[in-house]
Design a protein around this motif. Structure first.
Motif, short mmCIF file in Angstrom:
data_model
loop_
_atom_site.label_atom_id
_atom_site.label_comp_id
_atom_site.label_asym_id
_atom_site.label_seq_id
_atom_site.Cartn_x
_atom_site.Cartn_y
_atom_site.Cartn_z
N TYR A 223 0.81 -1.21 0.00
CA TYR A 223 0.00 0.00 0.00
C TYR A 223 0.85 1.27 0.00
O TYR A 223 1.85 1.35 0.68
N GLY A 224 0.46 2.19 -0.83
CA GLY A 224 1.19 3.44 -1.01
C GLY A 224 2.23 3.38 -2.11
O GLY A 224 2.65 4.40 -2.64
N GLU A 225 2.64 2.18 -2.46
CA GLU A 225 3.65 2.01 -3.50
C GLU A 225 3.13 2.48 -4.86
O GLU A 225 3.88 2.97 -5.69
N GLU A 226 1.81 2.33 -5.07
CA GLU A 226 1.22 2.70 -6.36
C GLU A 226 1.24 4.21 -6.58
O GLU A 226 1.07 4.67 -7.71
N ILE A 227 1.47 4.99 -5.53
CA ILE A 227 1.52 6.45 -5.66
C ILE A 227 2.88 7.02 -5.29
O ILE A 227 3.04 8.22 -5.12
N GLY A 228 3.87 6.15 -5.13
CA GLY A 228 5.23 6.62 -4.82
C GLY A 228 5.42 7.05 -3.39
O GLY A 228 6.23 7.95 -3.11
N GLN A 229 4.74 6.40 -2.46
CA GLN A 229 4.84 6.80 -1.05
C GLN A 229 6.20 6.46 -0.48
O GLN A 229 6.71 5.34 -0.64
N ALA A 230 6.79 7.42 0.19
CA ALA A 230 8.05 7.21 0.90
C ALA A 230 7.75 6.80 2.34
O ALA A 230 6.61 6.91 2.80
N GLY A 231 8.77 6.33 3.03
CA GLY A 231 8.63 6.02 4.45
C GLY A 231 8.66 7.29 5.28
O GLY A 231 9.12 8.34 4.82
N ALA A 232 8.17 7.21 6.49
CA ALA A 232 8.18 8.36 7.40
C ALA A 232 9.60 8.63 7.87
O ALA A 232 10.19 7.80 8.56
N SER A 233 10.15 9.75 7.49
CA SER A 233 11.56 10.02 7.77
C SER A 233 11.87 10.14 9.25
O SER A 233 13.00 9.89 9.67
N ALA A 234 10.89 10.47 10.07
CA ALA A 234 11.13 10.64 11.51
C ALA A 234 11.07 9.32 12.27
O ALA A 234 11.37 9.30 13.46
#
Length: 188
Positions: free
Chosen positions: A167-178
């Motif tokens: 999930y989120g990969e289809e829209i280019g989601q990055a991980g939460a940097s914090a």
């Protein structure tokens, strides 16, 4: 996660009844997590025990009584063995090559091209998931390079097998940097 005594036939029957309950209501399939650790036979025999494969084969056989049901297993240490038992398992041993190939690593390109010559029939392809041992989210692994992102996605989606999109990969989601670990992979 609960730790069930899957050596107890009554517990196994309860789980199979639970699967039937949901399939009778139209559920198309299941993803079983951490299948390598279903049965533990002591401190030195806690992963990929023979009973794990038998339990999953029995579940798959029971599911075969229903039309078009899918079972995919998460067994990162033995994708081929769990594909044979479940019908499908995640190709954890292919993800790093897919990403390295998209980044231009020519040796990885060759490994990706040859992967399905030796991979189990029915393997499920993926680029990332919720486990930190599988690597960071794809966007983070390619440092936001959209050409590499699209190349990795196209490559695994076009390989033989059943592709899974985290999930989120289809829209280019990055991980939460914090955040770190699994929490970083589950948040944005």
């Amino acid at each position: 996660m609960p730790d069930f005594n899957l050596l107890n036939p009554a517990v196994v029957t309860w789980h199979q009844d639970n699967l039937r309950f949901w399939m009778n209501r139209g559920v198309d399939g299941f993803r079983v997590d951490a299948v390598g650790n279903l049965v533990e036979n002591g401190a030195s025999a806690w992963e990929n025990q023979p009973q794990n494969y038998n339990l999953l084969r029995d579940a798959r056989q029971m599911m075969n009584g229903y039309a078009q049901r899918f079972l995919v297993c998460e067994g990162p240490s033995d994708p081929s063995g769990y594909t044979a038992a479940c019908g499908s398992a995640f190709a954890f041993n292919n993800t790093a090559n897919l990403i390295a190939a998209a980044k231009g690593d020519t040796n990885a390109v060759q490994r990706v091209a040859a992967y399905h010559q030796g991979a189990a029939s029915g393997i499920s392809t993926m680029l990332s998931n919720h486990d930190s041992f599988a690597g960071q989210r794809l966007y983070d692994q390619v440092n936001g390079n959209l050409a590499q992102y699209k190349l990795a996605a196209a490559t695994y989606l076009l390989q033989p097998g059943t592709p899974f999109i985290y999930y989120g990969e289809e829209i280019g989601q990055a991980g939460a940097s914090a955040l770190s670990g699994d929490a970083k992979l589950r948040t944005r």
